[in-house]
Design an enzyme around this catalytic site. Sequence first.
Site, PDB file in Angstrom:
ATOM      1  N   GLY A  27     -54.299   9.887  20.779  1.00 46.51           N
ATOM      2  CA  GLY A  27     -54.365   8.872  19.501  1.00 46.51           C
ATOM      3  C   GLY A  27     -55.159   8.981  18.420  1.00 46.51           C
ATOM      4  CG  ASN A  28     -54.681  10.155  15.048  1.00 52.44           C
ATOM      5  OD1 ASN A  28     -53.879  10.247  14.746  1.00 52.44           O
ATOM      6  ND2 ASN A  28     -53.584  11.379  16.223  1.00 52.44           N
ATOM      7  N   GLY A  45     -59.924  15.551  19.005  1.00 57.34           N
ATOM      8  CA  GLY A  45     -60.296  16.287  19.681  1.00 57.34           C
ATOM      9  C   GLY A  45     -62.198  15.294  20.218  1.00 57.34           C
ATOM     10  CG  ASP A  75     -51.330  13.832  14.893  1.00 58.64           C
ATOM     11  OD1 ASP A  75     -49.923  14.456  15.100  1.00 58.64           O
ATOM     12  OD2 ASP A  75     -52.340  13.539  15.556  1.00 58.64           O
ATOM     13  CG  ASP A 119     -42.899 -14.136  16.645  1.00 58.35           C
ATOM     14  OD1 ASP A 119     -42.369 -15.058  15.612  1.00 58.35           O
ATOM     15  OD2 ASP A 119     -43.751 -14.882  17.440  1.00 58.35           O
ATOM     16  CE1 TYR A 228     -47.568 -18.502  15.053  1.00 56.68           C
ATOM     17  CE2 TYR A 228     -48.645 -17.664  14.220  1.00 56.68           C
ATOM     18  CZ  TYR A 228     -48.522 -18.542  15.438  1.00 56.68           C
ATOM     19  OH  TYR A 228     -49.429 -18.457  16.320  1.00 56.68           O
TER      20      TYR A 228
END
Length: 235
Positions: A27-28, A45, A75, A119, A228
């Site tokens: 992930g990144n 990496g 990415d 939401d 909210y």
Amino acid sequence: MLEQLKQQVLWANLELPKLGLVKYTWGNVSARDPGTGYIVIKPSGVPYETMRAEDMVVLDMEGAAVEGSLRPSSDAPTHLALYRAYPQLGGIVHTHSPEATAWAQAGMDIPLYGTTHADHFAGAIPCARELTKEEIEGEYELNTGLVMIETITRRGIDPLHIPAMLCTSHGAFAWGADVDAAVMNAGVLEEVARMARWTRAINPAVQPAADALRDKHFFRKHGAGAYYGQEKPKT
């Protein structure tokens, strides 16, 4: 350069394994500095347990390195394509989180079945089309971004109303007005993906929630009429 933003991007990347959204280096996270337009992104990496703020890489909007001794995330072209297309984005997260990725591997949108989803997202989480052989063999990471932009355009989506997308046979992207919002949206995406899977298992004939309920829950938290939470202190 951009030391505070580097710290924020480091924090955001470290949140992903804590939230169960990534394992290993899957992930990144990136963030855009509104002043310079530069992008701060995770290095490619590098294990999360050894990552430091000074490891973050600073890129310009064309992908040229401005600062940093490490290679940026592979990415990065995907992130940059989204930032160029949507100036309102301040942070982007990419994960291979299990629940969202299962829907991506199935090539399916995540339907809006209830108020938890509504939401945070004003509709189904879209799944972008499969890349062609030519797109995969060409500028793959750039084309991953372009196919998401194509999906947003074709479906008439406001990217801050549905701040996430699945990529067929790949994984999930989420974004927000800033990097904190992007991380939250990635976490919520994983939760609603899980809820949707169980909902369909319990009732395979289930239909999406009513539009009126969807709009009520989304707009009571977002937009000019939101009510909210607490009012922000006046300055």
